[in-house]
Scaffold this active site. Structure first.
Site, mmCIF file in Angstrom:
data_model
loop_
_atom_site.group_PDB
_atom_site.id
_atom_site.type_symbol
_atom_site.label_atom_id
_atom_site.label_comp_id
_atom_site.label_asym_id
_atom_site.label_seq_id
_atom_site.Cartn_x
_atom_site.Cartn_y
_atom_site.Cartn_z
ATOM 1 C CE LYS A 10 1.292 17.078 1.265
ATOM 2 N NZ LYS A 10 0.377 17.928 0.135
ATOM 3 C CE LYS B 160 3.405 20.837 0.075
ATOM 4 N NZ LYS B 160 1.784 20.437 -0.249
HETATM 5 C C1 PBG Z 1 -2.724 19.027 -0.458
HETATM 6 C C2 PBG Z 1 -1.208 19.952 -0.475
HETATM 7 C C3 PBG Z 1 -1.254 21.422 0.660
HETATM 8 C C4 PBG Z 1 -0.524 21.386 0.062
HETATM 9 C C5 PBG Z 1 -0.282 21.268 -1.401
HETATM 10 N N1 PBG Z 1 -1.467 20.735 -1.746
HETATM 11 C C6 PBG Z 1 -1.363 20.394 2.184
HETATM 12 C C7 PBG Z 1 -1.706 19.479 2.965
HETATM 13 O O1 PBG Z 1 -0.614 18.917 2.577
HETATM 14 O O2 PBG Z 1 -2.066 19.832 4.380
HETATM 15 C C8 PBG Z 1 0.798 22.422 0.423
HETATM 16 C C9 PBG Z 1 0.931 23.523 -0.142
HETATM 17 C C10 PBG Z 1 1.348 24.791 0.855
HETATM 18 O O3 PBG Z 1 1.635 24.790 2.217
HETATM 19 O O4 PBG Z 1 2.247 25.855 0.448
HETATM 20 N N2 PBG Z 1 -3.319 18.363 -1.042
#
Ligand code: PBG
Length: 333
Positions: A202, A256
């Site tokens: 991620k 991601k």
């Molecule tokens: C945070 C989380 C995020 C997303 C899913 N879980 C955002 C982040 O890490 O700040 C992002 C999902 C998206 O942008 O559609 N735990």
């Protein structure tokens, strides 16, 4: 590489592209409803829907309407739904206690969906940001996101979700050691069949912007998430994260964001051959929607093309806000 093809004109690549029938026969990948995981935003109340300004077409729903949406998704052939709560700012604290409240919004939604739509797989988000007065995925002490104390909190959160009936836990927090700690705690508590889909690669991405509005986290967040999410420049480090999460007991792994990181999907799938997923995140969704809304692209075709690209890259499934629309188009043929 040994050559497997004759030169032109013996080889004319256009022969198999000539008609729809020939193209169907030679198509290498298929996108099916089985590949879709639908992320949904849940809010308090009854009969409530709220639009998310930066994600046209996406709404937050109260638990009762989330149950209805889950039933419709299951009927449309979507195998899994992923819940993200919009938490009342008054419940956000520095220690994030609401995260493991058995009665928090997310856990209430899990139980309500399980009662009415028992067959759909329910995935959760394991991260502290919706409950954190500091807006971070882990606990903040003296400006530092502390790893091990955060892992303890995340384990409590994961256990509460498993207890509520979650099928797949989705740790998106990027703390070190959280998968091993969660897996051990799940075994110990008898939740031996709860799956973990780790957000293993991620990245610290600006593509999450609209999501943070959707869950109401943008206001609280101070600074950025670069001390725990990956540097977008790093592929090798992403593979290390995947390897560690698998060793610690993840059943499935995720990359991601999605479209800008398809190279990582391919590398992960080739290196580990495990169930591999990507998250087509909020910013990717917003870009496609905005361009389509302005008439600059054909929204449906770009949506389907983007989802097929995930398959081609090696994904076994995709988390996408387009899931219901894509399912409808897939079914229509
Ligand atoms: C945070 C989380 C995020 C997303 C899913 N879980 C955002 C982040 O890490 O700040 C992002 C999902 C998206 O942008 O559609 N735990």
């Amino acid at each position: 590489m040994t050559r497997r093809f004759a030169d032109y004109p013996a080889t004319r690549t256009r022969r198999t592209r000539r008609t729809p029938a020939l193209r169907a026969l030679t198509r290498e990948e298929r996108l099916s409803c089985d590949d879709l995981i639908w992320p949904v935003f849940v809010c308090d109340g009854t009969g409530v829907t709220q639009e998310v300004a930066s994600m046209p077409g996406v709404i937050r729903r109260s638990v009762d309407l989330t149950v209805e949406a889950a039933a419709e998704a299951w009927d449309a052939g979507i195998p899994a739904i992923c819940l993200f709560p919009y938490t009342d700012p008054a419940l956000k604290t520095d220690l994030c206690e609401e995260a493991w409240n058995p009665e928090n919004l997310s856990n209430r939604a899990i139980r309500a969906i399980k009662a009415e739509v028992p067959d759909i797989a329910i995935m959760t988000d394991v991260a502290l940001d919706p409950y954190n007065a500091q807006g971070h995925d882990g606990i903040v002490r003296g400006g530092v996101i502390v790893n091990d104390e955060s892992v303890e909190a995340l384990v409590r959160m994961a256990l509460a979700q498993a207890e509520a009936g979650a099928d797949i836990l989705g740790p998106s927090d990027m703390m070190d050691g959280r998968i091993g700690a969660m897996r051990a705690a799940l075994e110990e508590a008898g939740h031996v069949d709860v799956s973990i889909m780790s957000y293993a690669a991620k990245y610290a991405s600006a593509f999450y912007g609209p999501f943070r509005d959707a869950v109401g986290a943008s206001g609280a967040l101070k600074g950025d998430k670069k001390t725990y999410q990956l540097d977008p420049a790093n592929a090798r480090e992403g593979l290390l994260g995947v390897e560690m999460d698998l060793a610690e007991g993840a059943d499935m792994v995720m990359v991601k964001p999605g479209m800008p990181y398809l190279d990582m999907v391919t590398r992960v799938k080739e290196a580990f051959a495990v169930p591999t997923y990507a998250y087509q995140v909020s910013g990717e969704y917003a870009m496609i929607r905005a361009a389509a809304g302005n008439g600059w692209i054909d929204g449906e075709r770009v949506m389907m093309e983007s989802l097929m690209a995930f398959r081609r890259a090696g994904c076994d499934g995709v988390l996408t806000y387009f899931a219901p629309e894509a399912a409808r188009l897939i079914r229509a043929g």
